[in-house]
Design a protein around this motif. Sequence first.
Motif: not given
Length: 698
Positions: A546-565
């Motif tokens: 649950e904590d893992a999913m919560r942290v992952r959800s933060l990425i989406k909520e904050k609109g943080i973009k990951k550099a494309p591989g």
Amino acid sequence: MDFAITPPPAKTVSAAMAISQFPENPKSLILHQCKTPRDLNQVHAHLIKTRLIFNPSIAENILESAALVLANSMEYAVSIFDKIAGPNSSAYNVMIRGFTYKQSPERAVALFEEMCQNSVQPDEFTFPCVLKACSRLGALSEGKQIHAQVLKLGFGLEGFVGNTLIHMYASCGGIHIAHKLFDRMPDRGVMTWNSMFAGYSRSGNWIEVTELFRKMLESGVQFDEVTMITVLTACARLADIELGKWVGDYIKANGLKRNPTLTTCLVDMYAKCGSLDLARILFDQMEQKDVVAWSAMISGYSQARKCKEALDLFHQMQAAEVDPNEVTVVSVLSSCAVLGALETGRWLHLFVKKRWVKLTVPLGTALVDFYAKCGMIDKAIEVFMEMRCKNVFSWTALIQGLASNGQGKRALDFFRQMQEENVPPNDVTFLGVLSACSHSGLVEEGRDFFVSMNRDFDIEPRMEHYGSMVDILGRAGRIEEAYQFINNMPIMPNTVIWRTLLASCRAHKNVVFGDESIKRIAEIEPLHSGDYILLSNLYASVGRLEDAMRVRSLIKEKGIKKAPGCSLVELDGVVHEFLSEDDSRSCSSEIYRATEDMINRIRSAGYVPNVEEVRLDVEEDDKEVSLSHHSEKLAIAFALIKTRPRTTIRISKNLRVCSDCHNAAKVISKVFDREIIVRDRNRFHHFKDGSCSCNDFW
């Protein structure tokens, strides 16, 4: 029928043969009409026969002619000089000038000493030549003695003597003396200023070059092309785009762009200052491009890490049939190393073997670095052993290459050999040494080397060295010890230090210090996607889903973009680029089919996709497909269908390899009987027979 009778061709008659009697003053005949060694021999024979050779002025003329006609040798002139009874200063001047300009400056200085021993007084024409000889030899001590004679004989700083004195001191490392003479000169022309510019540039004092040029402008002295070339070189080294552009505008306004040397210097200046677009426009406008111009532009791309553009331009250079020089080769090898372009780099190595006998230090070091960064560490060692001369950069390139390729103990063996050969390491060498200890689990050795830096070599550890020690302790599972080490650092730790600890916490499932690491990172700068992913993976590894999913959800909520591989693979000299889930390539359908086939085969061999690595915005049903379209998987599938069986596959990636792709590559290497070498942002992974050289810790 009438036949025209053509007379036989007249025998070619030289200037000397055409004259039956020498004029009373044969200077014009000897100096201006003797064009070949045969002419010289005939005139010389006539002078001996008529005993005119004993006339000092005529002997001097034939001596000067011998020095001019025989371009590569002074021996004929020496034979004439040795037969002159009591040569005067003019004869000595001819010989000293000849030796100086024919690459025998040591003989010029020796002849000057002989001249003084024979009590022949030098004149104002003697000193400029012998001082130039001292400049070429770097003979500061002899130059000072000659300067003393200049003062003793009453020659001031006017004219050529003053200019050559300044040039001699500037060239021989006495730049401060040169400047004192410069300040005392009553009349400073452009040659005098250029002598100072040349001295500063030889000693690498580029700031002084630009400051002196500004003083020259204030003085109202008109500069020339030699001045501009030196100033542009200084601007390139200092990245002084403002002054460089001013010179460029002057060149354009005065119609000097047709001068290829000036334009090449401009291209080099713009490129080194990061203005690659301006450099390329100038380069493309050049009507004739020599190897120096090509090298300047290629080097600019390489230094700006625009390596694909550097290779593209190099291929254009080949098409233009311009052979590369050493500067070109070093720049292109550097780009090949970044891109993993093995075939292009191999071709360059073959070119070097064919064209250059001597493997210079910069060239050899570039080759070592290239092979190491392409995962061919044995070839890197082979080139290193072939190098007759090595400096600290050569040793460092090999040590770092061995460390990043998972051969830490061999890296340390070479470091010890480096010390035995009395080559002092630098701070970058120690980064390689500490990295070798980290990847080999040598904690105590790493600690000893870290202490040795300052104690034995007077090298103050930088942030990167502290980060390496944190990595050494963290990889060994000494998480609390690593944390204490960070808190005791004499400098404020940056985010890289804390991220290094976070990565170790993820690997060893230490949530307490993982949370602390995230907290410290957030205090310094906003968290990025990699921080959240590491923390999410840490929580998942200890069952806190649950904590893992919560942290992952933060990425989406904050609109943080990951550099494309992005993954690169070279095939037949062409570098192919793959982006995660890239459908823009014309052959993408073929590659996707090949990727699907590859995934199906490794599934049957036990591969299970880790959907935790998938982006959160991907639907559940599409997660496995999205995972299969990571850039390194696309690149590997492409290489599998485009290369022969059992050929080694080499991939370069811009990001850290994810755990799913790492697991997949291990299985692929076994199922397809391929060695796969992946260079990610941190290190090399050599996949073979189902295992990886990193021992699953990267």
